[in-house]
Write an enzyme that holds these catalytic residues in place. Structure first.
Site, PDB file in Angstrom:
ATOM      1  N   ARG A  15       0.682  -1.177   0.006  1.00 35.25           N
ATOM      2  CA  ARG A  15      -0.173  -0.110  -0.154  1.00 35.25           C
ATOM      3  C   ARG A  15       0.922   1.152   0.060  1.00 35.25           C
ATOM      4  O   ARG A  15       1.994   1.298   0.142  1.00 35.25           O
ATOM      5  CB  ARG A  15      -0.855   0.025   1.013  1.00 35.25           C
ATOM      6  CG  ARG A  15      -2.088  -0.828   1.322  1.00 35.25           C
ATOM      7  CD  ARG A  15      -2.890  -1.138   2.483  1.00 35.25           C
ATOM      8  NE  ARG A  15      -2.070  -1.964   3.356  1.00 35.25           N
ATOM      9  CZ  ARG A  15      -2.445  -1.698   4.720  1.00 35.25           C
ATOM     10  NH1 ARG A  15      -3.815  -1.605   5.047  1.00 35.25           N
ATOM     11  NH2 ARG A  15      -1.797  -2.282   5.641  1.00 35.25           N
ATOM     12  N   LYS A  75       1.353   2.020   7.401  1.00 31.29           N
ATOM     13  CA  LYS A  75       1.571   1.553   8.445  1.00 31.29           C
ATOM     14  C   LYS A  75       2.550   2.096   9.546  1.00 31.29           C
ATOM     15  O   LYS A  75       3.137   3.202   9.242  1.00 31.29           O
ATOM     16  CB  LYS A  75       2.373   0.168   8.003  1.00 31.29           C
ATOM     17  CG  LYS A  75       1.373  -1.041   7.343  1.00 31.29           C
ATOM     18  CD  LYS A  75       0.214  -1.254   8.198  1.00 31.29           C
ATOM     19  CE  LYS A  75       0.548  -1.934   9.545  1.00 31.29           C
ATOM     20  NZ  LYS A  75      -0.666  -2.135  10.290  1.00 31.29           N
ATOM     21  N   TYR A  94      -1.302   4.809  10.513  1.00 29.91           N
ATOM     22  CA  TYR A  94      -1.392   3.876  11.485  1.00 29.91           C
ATOM     23  C   TYR A  94      -0.501   3.697  12.308  1.00 29.91           C
ATOM     24  O   TYR A  94       0.775   3.634  12.117  1.00 29.91           O
ATOM     25  CB  TYR A  94      -2.057   2.697  10.942  1.00 29.91           C
ATOM     26  CG  TYR A  94      -3.348   2.458  10.251  1.00 29.91           C
ATOM     27  CD1 TYR A  94      -4.451   2.769  10.929  1.00 29.91           C
ATOM     28  CD2 TYR A  94      -3.415   2.248   9.017  1.00 29.91           C
ATOM     29  CE1 TYR A  94      -5.905   2.859  10.113  1.00 29.91           C
ATOM     30  CE2 TYR A  94      -4.451   2.211   8.300  1.00 29.91           C
ATOM     31  CZ  TYR A  94      -5.825   2.625   8.655  1.00 29.91           C
ATOM     32  OH  TYR A  94      -6.865   2.413   8.140  1.00 29.91           O
ATOM     33  N   HIS A  96      -1.061   2.176  16.319  1.00 28.68           N
ATOM     34  CA  HIS A  96      -1.399   1.072  16.877  1.00 28.68           C
ATOM     35  C   HIS A  96      -0.227   0.735  18.092  1.00 28.68           C
ATOM     36  O   HIS A  96       0.288  -0.366  18.337  1.00 28.68           O
ATOM     37  CB  HIS A  96      -1.260  -0.293  16.225  1.00 28.68           C
ATOM     38  CG  HIS A  96      -2.231  -0.160  15.253  1.00 28.68           C
ATOM     39  ND1 HIS A  96      -3.809  -0.360  15.433  1.00 28.68           N
ATOM     40  CD2 HIS A  96      -2.130  -0.522  13.826  1.00 28.68           C
ATOM     41  CE1 HIS A  96      -4.538  -0.328  14.265  1.00 28.68           C
ATOM     42  NE2 HIS A  96      -3.597  -0.269  13.267  1.00 28.68           N
ATOM     43  N   GLU A 118      -6.070   5.565  13.704  1.00 25.95           N
ATOM     44  CA  GLU A 118      -7.103   4.565  13.961  1.00 25.95           C
ATOM     45  C   GLU A 118      -7.810   5.148  15.382  1.00 25.95           C
ATOM     46  O   GLU A 118      -8.769   4.537  15.905  1.00 25.95           O
ATOM     47  CB  GLU A 118      -6.273   2.973  14.768  1.00 25.95           C
ATOM     48  CG  GLU A 118      -5.436   3.342  15.949  1.00 25.95           C
ATOM     49  CD  GLU A 118      -4.228   3.591  15.415  1.00 25.95           C
ATOM     50  OE1 GLU A 118      -3.519   3.487  16.369  1.00 25.95           O
ATOM     51  OE2 GLU A 118      -3.791   3.969  14.297  1.00 25.95           O
ATOM     52  N   ASP A 270      -3.042  -6.204  15.477  1.00 25.93           N
ATOM     53  CA  ASP A 270      -2.412  -5.072  15.250  1.00 25.93           C
ATOM     54  C   ASP A 270      -2.532  -4.323  16.761  1.00 25.93           C
ATOM     55  O   ASP A 270      -1.595  -3.467  17.099  1.00 25.93           O
ATOM     56  CB  ASP A 270      -3.107  -3.886  14.339  1.00 25.93           C
ATOM     57  CG  ASP A 270      -2.695  -4.059  12.837  1.00 25.93           C
ATOM     58  OD1 ASP A 270      -1.450  -4.102  12.930  1.00 25.93           O
ATOM     59  OD2 ASP A 270      -3.564  -4.227  12.171  1.00 25.93           O
ATOM     60  N   ALA A 299      -0.490  -9.249  10.680  1.00 24.30           N
ATOM     61  CA  ALA A 299      -0.822  -7.850  11.302  1.00 24.30           C
ATOM     62  C   ALA A 299      -1.083  -6.643  10.211  1.00 24.30           C
ATOM     63  O   ALA A 299      -1.568  -5.629  10.806  1.00 24.30           O
ATOM     64  CB  ALA A 299       0.634  -7.371  11.959  1.00 24.30           C
ATOM     65  N   MET A 301      -3.281  -7.224   7.392  1.00 18.82           N
ATOM     66  CA  MET A 301      -4.163  -8.077   6.409  1.00 18.82           C
ATOM     67  C   MET A 301      -4.565  -7.416   5.050  1.00 18.82           C
ATOM     68  O   MET A 301      -4.358  -7.919   4.072  1.00 18.82           O
ATOM     69  CB  MET A 301      -5.385  -8.618   7.377  1.00 18.82           C
ATOM     70  CG  MET A 301      -5.091  -9.918   8.114  1.00 18.82           C
ATOM     71  SD  MET A 301      -6.644 -10.341   8.925  1.00 18.82           S
ATOM     72  CE  MET A 301      -7.541 -11.082   7.437  1.00 18.82           C
TER      73      MET A 301
END
Length: 372
Positions: A15, A75, A94, A96, A118, A270, A299, A301
């Site tokens: 991504r 990520k 993100y 996490h 998130e 995650d 982690a 997907m």
């Protein structure tokens, strides 16, 4: 503002923070965008696709981080990326953080402005920047689980939907939110016997209206979890507490008592995972086996379907990226309480209460940290 888009470096992560159409919107608004060489090659975009609409291609990630006022990623930054962050630089991605002490410590040390997708909220109480990836992960969880049940993957050797004259597999979905809803849609569509467990009666009512007799909706007590996890062929873990580590709802003892060859898919990995036996895996090695139960705990997907995932993510992140770029982070955060909820680490301070609580850091309210 100068916005930087580095190439993702997590295992099998294709991504990208911004597709060309998103970059075009920023340039039209008067901003400059730099993109790392081949950042989007994994989803079918070339460097020319970016330069054609006015972006500049940069050869190395070091240059992107060194020049950009705001870094837009997908990520959480890995250790080498975190080392490139600098004071007052905006990181929008993100994160996490709740189960990740090393990352949190590095972000504190960087004194960067770290805003997590998130934990950005919405008027309806939802998490709009997490929702599209939860939709993707929920749907993928059934595909992954169906494959795990195949004998070649050490599963029970079952077809999820069965065939005429043969019972379908039983799928127990823990959590009836976005992940659980989308997992149920796929499982029902494939003909499985589906049970959804949740502790929110309103969620269960809505699921009952949506699916009717196609699913069983069960209040998630300890007895109900024990009954339905042990009788399931496939268990999907889709529990989320915003910003916090996921609760361990399925114990190691329960895993030990499951059917040999059963499978679990931990979409909550995650945030640390909701199975006691879970540990994060990668797309390169997605599964492992404990007590004859196949565990799928990837982690990232949605990274397996990066084109769909990137476009879905850009649809919801772009308005916030524009706000940060147009107003600067202080005014953007002051003007938008939902974006302010996304501020997790600010110039050396932990500004997300659940992260601070999970990792034993002092908590500073985001408005206080910003002097609002």
């Amino acid at each position: 503002m100068l916005i930087g888009v580095p190439k993702e470096i997590k295992n099998n992560e294709f991504r990208v923070g911004m597709v060309p159409s998103s970059v075009r919107e920023l340039i039209a608004a008067g901003h400059d965008v730099i993109v790392e060489h081949n950042a989007a090659i994994g989803i079918g975009f070339t460097d020319d696709d970016y330069t054609d609409i006015g972006a500049k291609i940069i050869d190395t990630p070091e240059q992107v981080f060194a020049e950009a006022d705001m870094i837009v990623k997908v990520k959480e930054p890995l250790s080498e990326e975190r080392a490139r962050l600098r004071e007052d630089q905006i990181l929008f991605t993100y994160l996490h953080l709740a189960p990740d002490l090393p990352q949190t410590e590095d972000l504190i040390k960087s004194k960067a402005v770290c805003i997590a997708y998130e934990t950005v909220t919405a008027d309806n109480g939802g998490l709009p920047l997490l929702a599209p990836m939860s939709e993707v992960a929920g749907r993928m969880s059934i595909q992954a689980g169906a494959q795990c049940l195949e004998k070649s993957h050490a599963g029970r050797g079952m077809l999820l939907g069965g065939v005429p004259g043969v019972k379908p597999a039983k799928v127990a979905i823990i959590g009836g939110g976005v992940v659980g809803n989308n997992a149920a849609q796929m499982a029902v569509g494939m003909g499985a016997h589906v049970v959804i467990l949740d502790r929110n009666i309103d969620v269960l009512r809505n699921l009952n209206v949506q699916f009717g007799s196609s699913v069983e909706t069960i209040f998630s007590s300890k007895d109900a979890l024990d009954e339905h996890v042990l009788s399931a062929d496939l268990v999907i873990g889709g529990v989320l507490i915003p910003g916090a580590e996921a609760p361990k709802l399925v114990t190691a003892d329960m895993i030990k008592r499951m059917k040999p060859g059963a499978a679990v898919v931990d979409v909550a990995i995650d945030q640390g995972g909701c199975f006691e036996t879970s540990h994060a895996t990668t797309h390169a090695e997605p599964t492992y086996i404990i007590d004859d139960v196949v565990h799928y705990c990837v982690a990232n997907m949605p990274g397996a379907v990066p084109r769909t995932s990137t476009f879905a993510l850009n649809n919801v992140t772009l308005p916030f990226i524009l706000q940060l770029a147009n107003k600067g982070y202080k005014k953007a955060l002051a003007d938008n309480a939902h974006l302010l909820e996304g501020l997790n680490v600010y110039r050396g301070q932990v500004t997300c209460e659940s992260v601070a609580r999970n990792l034993n850091f002092d908590y500073v309210a985001p408005a206080t940290a910003l002097g609002l």
